[in-house]
Motif scaffolding. Structure first.
Motif, PDB file in Angstrom:
ATOM      1  N   ALA A   1      -4.924 -24.147 -16.633  1.00  8.34           N
ATOM      2  CA  ALA A   1      -3.830 -24.670 -15.807  1.00  8.34           C
ATOM      3  C   ALA A   1      -4.036 -24.309 -14.340  1.00  8.34           C
ATOM      4  CB  ALA A   1      -2.497 -24.126 -16.304  1.00  8.34           C
ATOM      5  N   SER A   2      -4.497 -23.090 -14.073  1.00  7.64           N
ATOM      6  CA  SER A   2      -4.763 -22.684 -12.692  1.00  7.64           C
ATOM      7  C   SER A   2      -5.884 -23.518 -12.094  1.00  7.64           C
ATOM      8  CB  SER A   2      -5.141 -21.197 -12.642  1.00  7.64           C
ATOM      9  OG  SER A   2      -4.088 -20.386 -13.128  1.00  7.64           O
ATOM     10  N   GLY A   3      -6.882 -23.857 -12.905  1.00  3.83           N
ATOM     11  CA  GLY A   3      -7.965 -24.718 -12.448  1.00  3.83           C
ATOM     12  C   GLY A   3      -7.467 -26.098 -12.077  1.00  3.83           C
ATOM     13  N   LEU A   4      -6.560 -26.641 -12.875  1.00  5.28           N
ATOM     14  CA  LEU A   4      -5.982 -27.945 -12.560  1.00  5.28           C
ATOM     15  C   LEU A   4      -5.193 -27.900 -11.254  1.00  5.28           C
ATOM     16  CD1 LEU A   4      -4.709 -29.048 -16.098  1.00  5.28           C
ATOM     17  CD2 LEU A   4      -6.608 -30.049 -14.831  1.00  5.28           C
ATOM     18  N   VAL A   5      -4.461 -26.811 -11.045  1.00  8.62           N
ATOM     19  CA  VAL A   5      -3.688 -26.666  -9.808  1.00  8.62           C
ATOM     20  C   VAL A   5      -4.626 -26.623  -8.605  1.00  8.62           C
ATOM     21  CG1 VAL A   5      -2.211 -25.099  -8.484  1.00  8.62           C
ATOM     22  CG2 VAL A   5      -1.718 -25.531 -10.901  1.00  8.62           C
ATOM     23  N   LEU A   6      -5.705 -25.840  -8.696  1.00 13.51           N
ATOM     24  CA  LEU A   6      -6.654 -25.741  -7.587  1.00 13.51           C
ATOM     25  C   LEU A   6      -7.306 -27.091  -7.308  1.00 13.51           C
ATOM     26  CD1 LEU A   6      -8.191 -24.169  -5.474  1.00 13.51           C
ATOM     27  CD2 LEU A   6      -9.785 -23.411  -7.255  1.00 13.51           C
ATOM     28  N   SER A   7      -7.719 -27.796  -8.358  1.00  9.36           N
ATOM     29  CA  SER A   7      -8.314 -29.124  -8.176  1.00  9.36           C
ATOM     30  C   SER A   7      -7.330 -30.072  -7.502  1.00  9.36           C
ATOM     31  CB  SER A   7      -8.742 -29.706  -9.526  1.00  9.36           C
ATOM     32  OG  SER A   7      -9.756 -28.933 -10.125  1.00  9.36           O
ATOM     33  N   GLY A   8      -6.075 -30.002  -7.921  1.00 11.19           N
ATOM     34  CA  GLY A   8      -5.054 -30.864  -7.332  1.00 11.19           C
ATOM     35  C   GLY A   8      -4.820 -30.563  -5.860  1.00 11.19           C
ATOM     36  N   ILE A   9      -4.824 -29.278  -5.513  1.00  8.80           N
ATOM     37  CA  ILE A   9      -4.629 -28.893  -4.111  1.00  8.80           C
ATOM     38  C   ILE A   9      -5.770 -29.420  -3.256  1.00  8.80           C
ATOM     39  CG2 ILE A   9      -4.610 -26.926  -2.530  1.00  8.80           C
ATOM     40  CD1 ILE A   9      -3.072 -25.371  -4.703  1.00  8.80           C
ATOM     41  N   VAL A  10      -7.012 -29.265  -3.755  1.00  8.56           N
ATOM     42  CA  VAL A  10      -8.178 -29.759  -3.010  1.00  8.56           C
ATOM     43  C   VAL A  10      -8.101 -31.279  -2.852  1.00  8.56           C
ATOM     44  CG1 VAL A  10     -10.692 -30.034  -3.052  1.00  8.56           C
ATOM     45  CG2 VAL A  10      -9.662 -27.844  -3.695  1.00  8.56           C
ATOM     46  N   ALA A  11      -7.783 -31.981  -3.961  1.00  7.46           N
ATOM     47  CA  ALA A  11      -7.713 -33.446  -3.922  1.00  7.46           C
ATOM     48  C   ALA A  11      -6.647 -33.925  -2.942  1.00  7.46           C
ATOM     49  CB  ALA A  11      -7.430 -33.987  -5.321  1.00  7.46           C
ATOM     50  N   MET A  12      -5.468 -33.301  -2.948  1.00 10.91           N
ATOM     51  CA  MET A  12      -4.390 -33.726  -2.053  1.00 10.91           C
ATOM     52  C   MET A  12      -4.694 -33.383  -0.601  1.00 10.91           C
ATOM     53  SD  MET A  12      -0.835 -33.139  -4.188  1.00 10.91           S
ATOM     54  CE  MET A  12      -1.160 -31.441  -4.613  1.00 10.91           C
ATOM     55  N   THR A  13      -5.356 -32.251  -0.377  1.00 15.64           N
ATOM     56  CA  THR A  13      -5.731 -31.885   0.990  1.00 15.64           C
ATOM     57  C   THR A  13      -6.694 -32.915   1.571  1.00 15.64           C
ATOM     58  OG1 THR A  13      -5.460 -29.518   0.495  1.00 15.64           O
ATOM     59  CG2 THR A  13      -6.785 -30.100   2.427  1.00 15.64           C
ATOM     60  N   ILE A  14      -7.682 -33.305   0.773  1.00 18.11           N
ATOM     61  CA  ILE A  14      -8.652 -34.310   1.230  1.00 18.11           C
ATOM     62  C   ILE A  14      -7.962 -35.652   1.470  1.00 18.11           C
ATOM     63  CG2 ILE A  14     -10.680 -35.668   0.552  1.00 18.11           C
ATOM     64  CD1 ILE A  14     -11.654 -33.175  -0.952  1.00 18.11           C
ATOM     65  N   THR A  15      -7.038 -36.015   0.605  1.00 17.25           N
ATOM     66  CA  THR A  15      -6.384 -37.323   0.685  1.00 17.25           C
ATOM     67  C   THR A  15      -5.393 -37.418   1.838  1.00 17.25           C
ATOM     68  OG1 THR A  15      -6.616 -37.619  -1.709  1.00 17.25           O
ATOM     69  CG2 THR A  15      -4.989 -38.999  -0.590  1.00 17.25           C
ATOM     70  N   TYR A  16      -4.599 -36.362   2.044  1.00 16.21           N
ATOM     71  CA  TYR A  16      -3.462 -36.472   2.965  1.00 16.21           C
ATOM     72  C   TYR A  16      -3.658 -35.770   4.312  1.00 16.21           C
ATOM     73  CZ  TYR A  16      -1.271 -38.132  -1.294  1.00 16.21           C
ATOM     74  OH  TYR A  16      -0.988 -38.827  -2.434  1.00 16.21           O
ATOM     75  N   VAL A  17      -4.771 -35.085   4.488  1.00 19.15           N
ATOM     76  CA  VAL A  17      -5.059 -34.463   5.791  1.00 19.15           C
ATOM     77  C   VAL A  17      -6.207 -35.244   6.422  1.00 19.15           C
ATOM     78  CG1 VAL A  17      -5.742 -32.364   7.004  1.00 19.15           C
ATOM     79  CG2 VAL A  17      -4.310 -32.211   4.945  1.00 19.15           C
ATOM     80  N   PRO A  18      -5.918 -36.087   7.426  1.00 19.61           N
ATOM     81  CA  PRO A  18      -6.934 -36.979   8.001  1.00 19.61           C
ATOM     82  C   PRO A  18      -8.216 -36.278   8.439  1.00 19.61           C
ATOM     83  CG  PRO A  18      -4.761 -37.571   8.813  1.00 19.61           C
ATOM     84  CD  PRO A  18      -4.595 -36.293   8.046  1.00 19.61           C
ATOM     85  N   ALA A  19      -8.070 -35.101   9.074  1.00 16.16           N
ATOM     86  CA  ALA A  19      -9.254 -34.392   9.555  1.00 16.16           C
ATOM     87  C   ALA A  19     -10.167 -33.980   8.409  1.00 16.16           C
ATOM     88  CB  ALA A  19      -8.830 -33.163  10.361  1.00 16.16           C
ATOM     89  N   VAL A  20      -9.573 -33.599   7.293  1.00 17.85           N
ATOM     90  CA  VAL A  20     -10.372 -33.207   6.121  1.00 17.85           C
ATOM     91  C   VAL A  20     -10.930 -34.446   5.432  1.00 17.85           C
ATOM     92  CG1 VAL A  20     -10.338 -31.999   3.908  1.00 17.85           C
ATOM     93  CG2 VAL A  20      -8.975 -31.131   5.811  1.00 17.85           C
ATOM     94  N   ARG A  21     -10.101 -35.494   5.334  1.00 20.26           N
ATOM     95  CA  ARG A  21     -10.548 -36.733   4.675  1.00 20.26           C
ATOM     96  C   ARG A  21     -11.766 -37.324   5.381  1.00 20.26           C
ATOM     97  NH1 ARG A  21      -5.949 -39.508   4.761  1.00 20.26           N
ATOM     98  NH2 ARG A  21      -6.450 -40.693   6.629  1.00 20.26           N
ATOM     99  N   SER A  22     -11.803 -37.217   6.695  1.00 21.17           N
ATOM    100  CA  SER A  22     -12.922 -37.790   7.444  1.00 21.17           C
ATOM    101  C   SER A  22     -14.247 -37.081   7.161  1.00 21.17           C
ATOM    102  CB  SER A  22     -12.619 -37.746   8.939  1.00 21.17           C
ATOM    103  OG  SER A  22     -12.527 -36.407   9.395  1.00 21.17           O
ATOM    104  N   LEU A  23     -14.177 -35.870   6.621  1.00 21.68           N
ATOM    105  CA  LEU A  23     -15.404 -35.147   6.271  1.00 21.68           C
ATOM    106  C   LEU A  23     -16.069 -35.735   5.027  1.00 21.68           C
ATOM    107  CD1 LEU A  23     -14.196 -31.446   6.735  1.00 21.68           C
ATOM    108  CD2 LEU A  23     -15.612 -32.791   8.303  1.00 21.68           C
ATOM    109  N   PHE A  24     -15.268 -36.386   4.168  1.00 18.31           N
ATOM    110  CA  PHE A  24     -15.778 -36.851   2.887  1.00 18.31           C
ATOM    111  C   PHE A  24     -15.778 -38.375   2.728  1.00 18.31           C
ATOM    112  CE2 PHE A  24     -14.076 -32.591   2.258  1.00 18.31           C
ATOM    113  CZ  PHE A  24     -15.124 -31.960   1.612  1.00 18.31           C
ATOM    114  N   TYR A  25     -15.016 -39.074   3.574  1.00 22.62           N
ATOM    115  CA  TYR A  25     -14.880 -40.525   3.426  1.00 22.62           C
ATOM    116  C   TYR A  25     -15.096 -41.221   4.775  1.00 22.62           C
ATOM    117  CZ  TYR A  25     -12.790 -39.665  -1.166  1.00 22.62           C
ATOM    118  OH  TYR A  25     -12.575 -39.267  -2.456  1.00 22.62           O
ATOM    119  N   VAL A  26     -15.561 -42.455   4.676  1.00 12.14           N
ATOM    120  CA  VAL A  26     -15.668 -43.312   5.864  1.00 12.14           C
ATOM    121  C   VAL A  26     -14.887 -44.592   5.597  1.00 12.14           C
ATOM    122  CG1 VAL A  26     -17.902 -42.418   6.621  1.00 12.14           C
ATOM    123  CG2 VAL A  26     -17.830 -44.308   4.992  1.00 12.14           C
TER     124      VAL A  26
END
Length: 246
Positions: free
Chosen positions: A36-61
């Motif tokens: 469950a803790s692993g799922l929470v960490l994965s979710g936090i990383v996924a949401m940070t990448i998705t909803y923080v533009p500066a972070v999203r730009s590191l992984f997506y174009v």
């Protein structure tokens, strides 16, 4: 005298059984908490990448068709496989702390791949399917834990199913067949549902009250990793059928 001996034997047996039950419950709770803790960490990383533009730009174009992973994003998506194979290769010689460190690295990197789901499917449908997956996973895991039926015979068959799906996925990259994709996802739901029950029973039966703390820690971490992988794959395949695309 014989009656007293029988009573002492029964009392000793009951005490040992109670010790095993208590230890097993504690061990399985540790496995589920790690998962469950692993799922929470994965979710936090996924949401940070998705909803923080500066972070999203590191992984997506941005492309005319929408967001697409760049080189770093592609590396991040395949990196969990490298960590997984390394963990399987090193499990016997690695310390419990190292195994757990590799687990946290794996689930954090997995969040990069999961961020793609948030680009493809609506937030509402991801949340809805997540809870459907959680309910299905809990039921399947409970069945694997409580059933008296030996599920070990399913193991080889299910692993063959996983390899078969991987081959079909590679083939479908070139064919781009929607029918084949439908079949792969349907088989995926069945295979990872079966693996959830099978792995739960396997983790339960691998527990031994006489294990030292190092072995118990490594076993709990690897058990959590197995269940985590089953949950994530079940979520992705169910999203294909139940998710609403952006």
């Amino acid at each position: 005298m014989a009656l007293n001996t029988d009573r002492r034997t029964m009392t000793r047996s009951q005490a040992e059984a109670a010790q095993i039950d208590t230890g097993l419950r504690s061990y399985m709770l540790r496995v589920y908490n790690l998962m469950a803790s692993g799922l929470v960490l994965s979710g936090i990383v996924a949401m940070t990448i998705t909803y923080v533009p500066a972070v999203r730009s590191l992984f997506y174009v941005q492309t005319p068709e929408g967001l697409a992973p760049n080189l770093l994003g592609m590396i991040g998506m395949f990196a969990p496989l490298i960590v997984l194979f390394a963990a399987m290769f090193m499990i016997r010689s690695a310390s419990a702390a190292m195994v757990q460190g590799m687990y946290w690295l794996f689930v954090a990197l997995q969040g990069i791949g999961l961020s793609m789901l948030l680009q493809v499917y609506t937030d509402e449908s991801v949340v809805r399917v997540f809870f459907i997956t959680a309910a299905a996973f809990a039921s399947l895991s409970l069945f694997g834990y409580t059933t008296k039926r030996d599920l070990s015979g399913m193991g080889s068959f299910l692993i063959m199913g996983v390899f078969g799906m991987l081959i079909a996925m590679v083939v479908n990259i070139f064919l781009a067949s929607s029918m084949m994709q439908f079949i792969i996802c349907a088989v995926g739901v069945l295979v990872f549902s079966g693996l959830t029950a099978y792995d739960t029973q396997r983790i339960k039966e691998e527990y031994n009250v006489n294990m030292d703390s190092e072995t118990l820690s490594k076993g709990a971490t690897m058990g959590a990793l197995s269940l985590y992988i089953n949950f994530i794959n079940l979520l992705q395949f169910l999203l294909y059928f139940l998710g609403n695309r952006e």
